[in-house]
Design a protein around this motif. Structure first.
Motif, PDB file in Angstrom:
ATOM      1  N   THR A   1       1.078  -1.048  -0.071  1.00  0.00           N
ATOM      2  CA  THR A   1       0.204   0.036  -0.039  1.00  0.00           C
ATOM      3  C   THR A   1       1.040   1.422  -0.204  1.00  0.00           C
ATOM      4  O   THR A   1       0.614   2.286  -0.919  1.00  0.00           O
ATOM      5  N   GLU A   2       2.005   1.326   0.560  1.00  0.00           N
ATOM      6  CA  GLU A   2       2.414   2.626   0.949  1.00  0.00           C
ATOM      7  C   GLU A   2       3.788   2.651  -0.454  1.00  0.00           C
ATOM      8  O   GLU A   2       3.843   4.059  -0.877  1.00  0.00           O
ATOM      9  N   PHE A   3       4.274   1.853  -1.189  1.00  0.00           N
ATOM     10  CA  PHE A   3       4.702   2.058  -2.410  1.00  0.00           C
ATOM     11  C   PHE A   3       3.533   2.626  -3.424  1.00  0.00           C
ATOM     12  O   PHE A   3       3.496   3.043  -4.482  1.00  0.00           O
ATOM     13  N   VAL A   4       2.517   2.582  -3.751  1.00  0.00           N
ATOM     14  CA  VAL A   4       1.049   2.677  -3.885  1.00  0.00           C
ATOM     15  C   VAL A   4       0.971   4.251  -3.585  1.00  0.00           C
ATOM     16  O   VAL A   4       0.949   4.892  -4.643  1.00  0.00           O
ATOM     17  N   LEU A   5       0.903   4.470  -2.935  1.00  0.00           N
ATOM     18  CA  LEU A   5       0.733   6.320  -2.182  1.00  0.00           C
ATOM     19  C   LEU A   5       2.217   7.191  -2.367  1.00  0.00           C
ATOM     20  O   LEU A   5       2.131   8.112  -3.261  1.00  0.00           O
ATOM     21  N   GLU A   6       3.491   5.912  -2.282  1.00  0.00           N
ATOM     22  CA  GLU A   6       4.699   6.627  -3.056  1.00  0.00           C
ATOM     23  C   GLU A   6       4.081   7.266  -4.720  1.00  0.00           C
ATOM     24  O   GLU A   6       4.380   7.954  -5.091  1.00  0.00           O
ATOM     25  N   GLU A   7       3.758   6.504  -5.106  1.00  0.00           N
ATOM     26  CA  GLU A   7       3.291   6.548  -6.806  1.00  0.00           C
ATOM     27  C   GLU A   7       2.892   7.598  -6.997  1.00  0.00           C
ATOM     28  O   GLU A   7       2.743   8.715  -8.005  1.00  0.00           O
ATOM     29  N   LEU A   8       1.809   7.513  -6.556  1.00  0.00           N
ATOM     30  CA  LEU A   8       0.889   8.933  -6.133  1.00  0.00           C
ATOM     31  C   LEU A   8       1.555   9.975  -5.505  1.00  0.00           C
ATOM     32  O   LEU A   8       0.872  11.190  -5.653  1.00  0.00           O
ATOM     33  N   GLY A   9       2.576  10.439  -5.530  1.00  0.00           N
ATOM     34  CA  GLY A   9       3.236  11.404  -4.583  1.00  0.00           C
ATOM     35  C   GLY A   9       2.477  11.802  -2.742  1.00  0.00           C
ATOM     36  O   GLY A   9       2.424  12.863  -2.347  1.00  0.00           O
TER      37      GLY A   9
END
Length: 229
Positions: free
Chosen positions: A162-170
């Motif tokens: 989940t956190e990696f996806v949040l990183e991709e979304l900035g």
């Protein structure tokens, strides 16, 4: 030949664990991700505002219907049969108009349903694109959605992306993405309006005949601090 055919299934069974281990997988929580997206919060706010306005319109129509009932009851003894029939038809039409409006706005594939799809689809597309990027970067064969219909009885935080996806979304932020108590994401709930089974029965009971009766008055799961490699 028979020995070979018998040995092949055993070989597959022996290789199965290693094949499963070779496939990397992970999971995300899409509801948690969208709850961190300003665009999603804005969409929900807009939907709530529209829903409240439509609800006010319905309440106004219900008050008009109530006035028609009261007026009819007060003047019934003075009306001729043709006049009674006319008033009854007016009340019946008002009931039907309220039901039609309720279905048009809050019914299946009604205005609220279509507006929700229109406003949330761009946000969902952004999440999907970010998930796809994470899957390629981390070489994941499968990514599950923890907030979807799939029941996950146990989840190892080591597989939480989940956190990696949040990183991709900035949207990655230690301050904003602290673990929190599990709870549902706020969504627009269709308000209680005329048109349900109970209201249909109420309309039927209240429809004027010889003497009409007066109508009745009215998930954010905890985030793990562990990072994936």
């Amino acid at each position: 030949m028979r020995r070979l055919l018998f040995a092949l299934p055993l070989l597959w069974l022996a290789l199965m664990p290693s094949l499963v281990r070779a496939q990397k997988f992970g999971y995300i929580d899409s509801e948690f991700i969208m709850s961190k997206m300003p665009a999603y919060a804005q969409a929900q706010q807009e939907l709530n505002t529209m829903s409240q306005n439509w609800q006010k319109d319905l309440e106004a129509q219900k008050k008009d219907l109530d006035r028609l009932y009261r007026t009819y009851q007060a003047e019934e003894v003075l009306l001729t049969e043709p006049m009674k029939k006319k008033r009854q038809d007016e009340i019946l039409k008002k009931e039907q108009d309220i039901k039609a409006y309720q279905n048009k706005v809050f019914g299946y594939e009604g205005q609220l349903f279509k507006k929700r799809q229109e406003l949330t689809k761009p946000v969902q597309d952004q999440v999907f694109e970010a998930v796809e990027k994470v899957a390629k970067k981390k070489q994941l064969a499968i990514i599950f959605d923890k907030s979807g219909d799939l029941t996950m009885l146990y989840t190892n935080p080591a597989h939480d992306y989940t956190e990696f996806v949040l990183e991709e979304l900035g949207l990655a932020s230690e301050e904003r993405n602290q673990p929190a108590a599990k709870g549902p994401v706020r969504t627009v709930e269709t308000p209680a309006t005329p048109g349900g089974a109970a209201d249909d029965a109420e309309f039927e009971d209240q429809r004027p005949a010889a003497k009409p009766a007066q109508p009745a008055k009215g998930k954010q799961p905890a985030r793990s601090g562990a990072r994936n490699n």
